[in-house]
Design an enzyme around this catalytic site. Structure first.
Site, PDB file in Angstrom:
ATOM      1  N   GLU A  51       0.809  -1.229   0.000  1.00  0.00           N
ATOM      2  CA  GLU A  51       0.000   0.000   0.000  1.00  0.00           C
ATOM      3  C   GLU A  51       0.837   1.273   0.000  1.00  0.00           C
ATOM      4  O   GLU A  51       0.389   2.313  -0.496  1.00  0.00           O
ATOM      5  CB  GLU A  51      -0.962   0.016   1.191  1.00  0.00           C
ATOM      6  CG  GLU A  51      -2.129  -0.959   1.063  1.00  0.00           C
ATOM      7  CD  GLU A  51      -1.820  -2.361   1.562  1.00  0.00           C
ATOM      8  OE1 GLU A  51      -0.625  -2.638   1.854  1.00  0.00           O
ATOM      9  OE2 GLU A  51      -2.745  -3.178   1.663  1.00  0.00           O
ATOM     10  N   PHE A 113     -11.750  -7.341  13.836  1.00  0.00           N
ATOM     11  CA  PHE A 113     -10.679  -7.798  12.959  1.00  0.00           C
ATOM     12  C   PHE A 113     -10.338  -6.696  11.941  1.00  0.00           C
ATOM     13  O   PHE A 113     -11.217  -6.161  11.286  1.00  0.00           O
ATOM     14  CB  PHE A 113     -11.109  -9.075  12.223  1.00  0.00           C
ATOM     15  CG  PHE A 113     -10.071  -9.560  11.254  1.00  0.00           C
ATOM     16  CD1 PHE A 113      -8.817  -9.956  11.700  1.00  0.00           C
ATOM     17  CD2 PHE A 113     -10.336  -9.592   9.893  1.00  0.00           C
ATOM     18  CE1 PHE A 113      -7.852 -10.386  10.813  1.00  0.00           C
ATOM     19  CE2 PHE A 113      -9.369 -10.022   8.990  1.00  0.00           C
ATOM     20  CZ  PHE A 113      -8.127 -10.417   9.455  1.00  0.00           C
ATOM     21  N   GLN A 114      -9.073  -6.380  11.834  1.00  0.00           N
ATOM     22  CA  GLN A 114      -8.557  -5.339  10.936  1.00  0.00           C
ATOM     23  C   GLN A 114      -9.181  -3.973  11.166  1.00  0.00           C
ATOM     24  O   GLN A 114      -9.386  -3.204  10.245  1.00  0.00           O
ATOM     25  CB  GLN A 114      -8.705  -5.769   9.474  1.00  0.00           C
ATOM     26  CG  GLN A 114      -7.836  -6.990   9.174  1.00  0.00           C
ATOM     27  CD  GLN A 114      -7.676  -7.269   7.708  1.00  0.00           C
ATOM     28  OE1 GLN A 114      -8.587  -7.020   6.921  1.00  0.00           O
ATOM     29  NE2 GLN A 114      -6.521  -7.812   7.340  1.00  0.00           N
ATOM     30  N   LYS A 163     -17.633  -0.978   5.812  1.00  0.00           N
ATOM     31  CA  LYS A 163     -18.090  -1.949   4.817  1.00  0.00           C
ATOM     32  C   LYS A 163     -19.606  -1.891   4.608  1.00  0.00           C
ATOM     33  O   LYS A 163     -20.089  -1.960   3.476  1.00  0.00           O
ATOM     34  CB  LYS A 163     -17.672  -3.362   5.235  1.00  0.00           C
ATOM     35  CG  LYS A 163     -18.009  -4.399   4.178  1.00  0.00           C
ATOM     36  CD  LYS A 163     -17.274  -5.704   4.375  1.00  0.00           C
ATOM     37  CE  LYS A 163     -17.539  -6.618   3.175  1.00  0.00           C
ATOM     38  NZ  LYS A 163     -16.840  -7.893   3.292  1.00  0.00           N
ATOM     39  N   MET A 479      24.214   8.762   2.276  1.00  0.00           N
ATOM     40  CA  MET A 479      24.036  10.028   2.980  1.00  0.00           C
ATOM     41  C   MET A 479      24.327   9.873   4.469  1.00  0.00           C
ATOM     42  O   MET A 479      24.886  10.768   5.102  1.00  0.00           O
ATOM     43  CB  MET A 479      22.614  10.563   2.764  1.00  0.00           C
ATOM     44  CG  MET A 479      22.419  11.972   3.261  1.00  0.00           C
ATOM     45  SD  MET A 479      23.596  13.131   2.527  1.00  0.00           S
ATOM     46  CE  MET A 479      22.632  13.774   1.171  1.00  0.00           C
TER      47      MET A 479
HETATM   48  C1  LIG Z   1      12.296   5.493   5.301  1.00  0.00           C
HETATM   49  C2  LIG Z   1      13.571   6.161   5.659  1.00  0.00           C
HETATM   50  N1  LIG Z   1      14.391   5.619   6.585  1.00  0.00           N
HETATM   51  C3  LIG Z   1      15.563   6.214   6.904  1.00  0.00           C
HETATM   52  C4  LIG Z   1      15.927   7.398   6.313  1.00  0.00           C
HETATM   53  C5  LIG Z   1      17.238   8.076   6.698  1.00  0.00           C
HETATM   54  N2  LIG Z   1      18.145   8.143   5.547  1.00  0.00           N
HETATM   55  C6  LIG Z   1      18.271   9.282   4.806  1.00  0.00           C
HETATM   56  S1  LIG Z   1      19.299   9.089   3.508  1.00  0.00           S
HETATM   57  C7  LIG Z   1      19.624   7.502   3.919  1.00  0.00           C
HETATM   58  C8  LIG Z   1      20.563   6.667   3.102  1.00  0.00           C
HETATM   59  C9  LIG Z   1      20.033   6.363   1.765  1.00  0.00           C
HETATM   60  O1  LIG Z   1      20.848   5.395   1.179  1.00  0.00           O
HETATM   61  P1  LIG Z   1      20.739   5.041  -0.354  1.00  0.00           P
HETATM   62  O2  LIG Z   1      19.329   4.855  -0.729  1.00  0.00           O
HETATM   63  O3  LIG Z   1      21.647   3.898  -0.626  1.00  0.00           O
HETATM   64  O4  LIG Z   1      21.228   6.342  -1.081  1.00  0.00           O
HETATM   65  P2  LIG Z   1      22.647   7.079  -1.135  1.00  0.00           P
HETATM   66  O5  LIG Z   1      22.638   8.086  -0.030  1.00  0.00           O
HETATM   67  O6  LIG Z   1      23.694   6.045  -0.963  1.00  0.00           O
HETATM   68  O7  LIG Z   1      22.653   7.727  -2.468  1.00  0.00           O
HETATM   69  C10 LIG Z   1      18.933   7.130   5.076  1.00  0.00           C
HETATM   70  C11 LIG Z   1      19.013   5.816   5.726  1.00  0.00           C
HETATM   71  C12 LIG Z   1      15.033   7.940   5.366  1.00  0.00           C
HETATM   72  N3  LIG Z   1      15.261   9.107   4.763  1.00  0.00           N
HETATM   73  N4  LIG Z   1      13.885   7.294   5.045  1.00  0.00           N
END
Ligand SMILES: Cc1ncc(C[n+]2csc(CCOP(=O)(O)OP(=O)(O)O)c2C)c(N)n1
Lengths: 569, 163
Positions: A51, A113-114, A163, A479
Site C-alpha cells: 500500500e 478484525f482489521q 463496509k 548520505m
Molecule cells: C524510510 C527512511 N528511513 C531512513 C531514512 C534516513 N536516511 C536518509 S538518507 C539515507 C541513506 C540512503 O541510502 P541510499 O538509498 O543507498 O542512497 P545514497 O545516499 O547512498 O545515495 C537514510 C538511511 C530515510 N530518509 N527514510
C-alpha cells in the site's frame, strides 16, 4: 434520481471527477468497492504490491500532472501501510484522495478484525479526513474530499468508508458545487501589499527571487519566468521548486540550502530584497534562522497558506493569495509603472554573483577511474535531452540528481522533499509513467532506497511500465555514511549495506532487463541503449565511487553561508 | 503572555481532537480548553487559554484557522473582554469550620449548593484569579475535592464572534 449502493456511488463519484487511475490493494472491507470497479472500465485500477507503493504512485501521478491522485486501501494494515505515503504527500502538499475501507459501523470501537482508528491515525498527516457514517453523506463527502485536496494549499484527504456503508443503498446525485463556510482559501492578493512589493522590487540594490513547491503546485512557472525575466533578477528554486524557472537560463543560480550552490546561498544571505514565492523558509533551505536574520533584508512573501508566512522568518510584506494571480498582478503593476529596477546596482550585484559562481562549487573529479555519481546524472541529462521525468529516492543520489539534472520545466522532478521518504522513487515513477505513457521516466535511486519498495517491480511488469531505474550503487547508505564521515569520526555505524542482492538477476527475476555498469566509459552507452528500449523497464546498476560526498554542504543548525566545499577538503 | 483564544467550529465528530491534536503536535501550550455547542447547534464554541510569545500565538491562530472545520478564530484577549470560570469545591464542614466556610463562601459570593452533616459543596464563578484566591483563602486541609470548568470568555461591547 437513481438508487445506488455505497460502492456504486464511490465509482460514480470517481468517474465524475474524471479519475482515470486508482492505485490500490484489495481487502475485506473494500470488497464491494472492488466488485464495482470490476464491472466498469472507465476508472482503471493499478494493483500495487504494497500500500505504500499505491500512495506514492498516486502521488507521482499527481506531481507529474495537475490532477488529484487517488489511492484505495483496505482497513487496518492496509491503512497503516499507507500512512508513510500519506505523510509524504502531506509534507509536500500533494493533492490526493485516499479511500480506505473500515470495519462495519456496528463493529467500530470493538477491536474488530482489521480495525484501526484510521481517522485518528491519519489526522496529523492529512489536510482533512472523514469517516462516513451514513451512505447518504457519501457522495457529498467525496466531492468535498476532491475539492479540499486540490484547492487552497493542496494536500491529501482521506475518506474512510465502513463496509456496511459501501453495501447500503440510497438515492444518488453528485453535487455540482461545494460551499463550506469554514473553508474559503484566499485567491486574490491584497492590492495594497502588492503595491508595496512592487515598490520594494524597484528600489532593490541586491534583489533575489526564491521560489518553492508552491510555484509548481499552482502551475505558475510560466508567469514566474515572465516576471523574473522582466526584472532581470537572480533566481533560485528550492528542492521542491526545481523546474519553476528554467535551470539552463543565466539568471538561475542553482538550488539553495543544505546542498545548494555556493552562489545561491551567498545571494540568499546577502540580498537586500528577497521575493519568496510559494516557499516556506524550511530549515534545510535557510539553515539557522538566527544566522539568516543577521543580514538585514526586506522580505516579500507570497503564499496561499497564511501559516507559512512569518513562521520561521519575520516577513515585511506578506501576500496571501494564489501564486499565479499574485505574480500576474505584480507583473501588470510593474509594466504599468513604466519604471525599471536600478540597472547600475543590478549590474554590480550580478558581478558579485558571477564572482561566487566562479567558485564552480559543483566541480568534481572528471578523470576518476571510478564511476562518479555526478557524471551519471550529467549523462542522464544529456541522453534524455533534459526532457525526462526524474523521480528520486532519498539520499546522496537525490541531491546529485537535483544538482546536476537541469530542469527547465515544472513537474519533471519528483522527490520527497519534506518527509524524505526512502522508497518513494520507484512507485512515484509508476504514477508518472502512467500519466505520461510515451515519456522518458527515470527513477534515480540508491542501493538502500530501492529496496524499500522493490516489490513494485512486479507492478511495473504487470502494467508494462518502461521505467529506467538508475541505481547509483555505492554499497552504502551513502548520505548516512557522509554524515558519519564528517560529524561522527568516520565511524560507519550500520551504514554499510552488506549482502546486497545481484540487482541484474533481481531485475531479470521480475521479468525486466538488468545491466551492470562498472566503467565510466560505459555510462553513456548504457544509458543510450536503455532509453532505446522503449518497451522495457531497464534496471541499471551503476557501480559508483563509494567515497563520494555531496557538496556544498551546510551542516544542520549552521548558517546558510557556513558551507563546506569540495575543494576545501 | 497569556492569551484567550475563542473559536467557532463545525459541530462534527472528532472536531475537538483536531484542535487538541494540533496543540500537542506543534508543542503549543494549553492551559485550559472549554467547548460546548452554541445557540446554533451546528457549531460549537471553544475557549482556549494558552501561554506563548506573540509569534507563537500568531502561529496558533493561523494553524487553528487552517483546520478545515474551524469557522472563525479570535484572540479575545487582544482587547477588552470578560472571562469566567465555574468551580465546585467540596469541603469538610463540621463544628466551627461549618460557620467559617459559610462566611468565606459569602465573601467570595459563592453559593452552597449541597449540604450534608459534614460537607458543603460551594459553587463559585469568576475569573481565574478569583477562584485561585478562594482556594488560597480557605484551610487546605478542609478541601475534599475541587473541579473547575476552565475559562470561557467573551469580548466587551460591540465586539461579536459570530458567522
Ligand atoms: C524510510 C527512511 N528511513 C531512513 C531514512 C534516513 N536516511 C536518509 S538518507 C539515507 C541513506 C540512503 O541510502 P541510499 O538509498 O543507498 O542512497 P545514497 O545516499 O547512498 O545515495 C537514510 C538511511 C530515510 N530518509 N527514510
Amino acid at each position: 434520481m437513481m438508487v445506488l449502493t455505497g460502492a456504486e456511488i464511490v465509482i460514480r463519484c470517481l468517474q465524475e471527477e474524471k479519475v482515470d487511475y486508482v492505485f490500490g490493494y484489495p481487502g475485506g472491507s473494500v470488497l464491494f468497492i472492488y466488485d464495482e470497479l470490476f464491472k466498469q472500465d472507465k476508472v482503471r485500477h493499478i494493483l500495487v504490491r504494497h500500500e505504500q507503493g499505491a500512495v506514492h504512485a498516486a502521488d507521482g501521478y499527481a506531481r507529474s500532472t495537475e490532477k488529484v491522485g487517488v489511492a484505495l486501501v483496505t482497513s487496518g494494515p492496509g491503512v497503516t501501510n499507507a500512512v508513510t505515503g500519506i505523510a509524504t504527500a502531506y509534507m509536500d502538499s500533494i493533492p490526493m484522495v485516499i479511500i480506505s475501507g473500515q470495519v462495519t459501523t456496528a463493529y467500530i470501537g470493538q477491536d474488530a478484525f482489521q480495525e484501526v482508528d484510521t481517522v485518528g491515525i491519519t489526522r496529523p498527516c492529512v489536510k482533512h479526513n472523514y469517516l462516513v457514517k451514513d451512505v447518504r453523506d457519501l457522495a457529498v463527502t467525496i466531492k468535498k474530499a476532491f475539492y479540499l485536496a486540490r484547492s487552497g494549499r493542496p494536500g491529501p484527504v482521506l475518506v474512510d468508508i465502513p463496509k456496511d456503508i459501501s453495501a447500503a443503498k440510497c438515492e444518488y446525485a453528485y453535487p455540482k458545487t461545494i460551499a463550506m463556510r469554514s473553508y474559503n482559501p484566499v485567491i486574490k492578493g491584497h492590492q495594497g501589499q502588492i503595491k508595496k512589493a512592487v515598490q520594494l522590487l524597484l528600489e532593490a540594490k541586491r534583489p533575489m527571487v526564491y521560489t518553492g513547491g508552491g510555484v509548481i503546485l499552482s502551475d505558475a512557472a510560466e508567469k514566474l519566468t515572465k516576471l523574473v525575466r522582466r526584472l532581470g533578477f537572480p533566481i533560485t528554486n528550492t528542492l521542491m521548486g526545481l523546474g519553476g524557472y528554467p535551470a539552463t537560463d543565466k539568471q538561475f543560480v542553482g538550488m539553495p540550502g543544505m546542498h545548494g550552490t555556493y552562489e545561491a546561498n551567498m545571494a540568499m544571505q546577502h540580498c537586500d530584497v528577497l521575493l519568496a514565492v510559494g516557499a516556506r523558509f524550511d530549515d534545510r533551505v535557510i539553515g539557522d534562522p538566527a544566522h539568516f536574520s543577521e543580514v538585514p533584508r526586506k522580505i516579500i512573501h507570497i503564499d496561499i497558506d497564511p501559516s507559512s508566512i512569518s513562521k520561521r522568518v519575520k516577513v515585511d510584506v506578506p501576500i496571501v493569495g494564489d501564486v499565479p494571480e499574485v505574480l500576474e498582478d505584480i507583473d501588470k503593476l510593474l509594466a504599468a509603472s513604466g519604471s525599471q529596477p536600478d540597472e547600475k546596482a543590478l549590474k554590480a550585484w550580478w558581478k558579485q554573483i558571477d564572482g561566487w559562481r566562479g567558485k564552480d562549487c559543483l566541480k568534481y573529479d572528471r578523470k576518476s577511474k571510478l564511476i562518479k555519481p555526478q557524471f551519471v546524472i550529467e549523462k542522464l541529462y544529456e541522453v534524455t535531452k533534459g526532457e525526462a521525468f526524474v523521480c528520486s529516492d532519498v539520499g546522496q543520489h537525490q541531491m546529485w540528481a537535483a544538482q546536476y539534472y537541469k530542469f527547465d520545466k515544472p513537474r519533471r522532478w519528483l522527490n520527497s522533499g519534506g518527509l524524505g521518504t526512502m522508497g518513494f522513487g520507484l512507485p512515484a515513477a509508476m504514477g508518472a509513467q502512467l500519466a505520461h505513457p510515451g515519456a522518458q521516466v527515470a527513477c534515480v535511486t540508491g542501493d538502500g532506497s530501492i529496496q524499500m519498495c522493490i516489490q513494485e517491480l512486479a507492478t511495473c511488469k504487470q502494467h508494462r511500465l518502461p521505467i529506467k531505474v538508475i541505481l547509483l550503487n555505492n554499497g552504502y547508505l551513502g548520505m548516512v555514511r557522509q554524515w558519519q564521515e564528517l560529524f561522527h569520526g568516520n565511524r560507519y555505524s550500520e551504514s554499510y549495506v552488506d549482502a546486497l542482492p545481484d540487482f541484474v538477476k533481481l531485475a531479470e527475476a521480475y521479468g525486466h532487463v538488468g545491466m551492470r555498469i562498472e566503467k565510466p566509459g560505459d555510462v553513456e552507452g548504457a544509458l543510450k541503449e536503455a532509453f532505446k528500449r522503449k518497451d522495457d523497464l531497464v534496471f541499471m546498476d551503476f557501480a559508483s565511487d563509494q567515497t563520494e560526498n555531496v557538496y556544498p554542504m551546510v551542516q544542520g543548525g549552521k548558517g546558510l553561508t557556513e558551507m563546506i566545499l569540495a575543494e576545501e577538503l | 503572555m497569556r492569551h484567550v483564544i475563542s473559536l467557532l467550529i463545525e459541530n462534527e465528530a472528532g472536531a475537538l481532537s483536531r484542535v487538541s491534536g494540533l496543540f500537542s503536535a506543534r508543542a503549543y501550550n494549553i492551559e485550559s480548553l472549554t467547548v460546548a455547542p452554541t445557540e446554533d447547534a451546528s457549531m460549537s464554541r471553544m475557549t482556549i487559554v494558552s501561554v506563548g510569545s506573540d509569534d507563537i500565538i500568531e502561529q496558533i491562530t493561523k494553524q487553528l484557522n487552517k483546520l478545515i472545520e474551524v469557522v472563525k478564530v479570535v484572540d479575545i484577549s487582544e482587547a477588552a473582554h470578560i472571562e469566567r470560570e465555574l468551580m465546585l469545591v467540596k469541603v469538610r464542614a463540621t463544628g466551627k469550620d461549618r460557620e467559617e466556610m459559610k462566611r468565606m463562601s459569602d465573601i467570595f459570593r459563592g453559593r452552597i449548593i449541597d449540604v450534608t452533616e459534614s460537607t458543603y459543596v460551594i459553587e463559585l464563578t469568576g475569573n481565574t484569579a478569583k477562584l485561585d484566591s478562594f482556594i488560597e483563602a480557605i484551610d487546605p486541609t478542609l478541601i475534599l475535592e475541587t473541579v473547575r470548568t476552565g475559562v470561557c470568555g467573551i469580548g466587551r461591547g460591540d465586539r461579536v464572534l459570530k458567522v
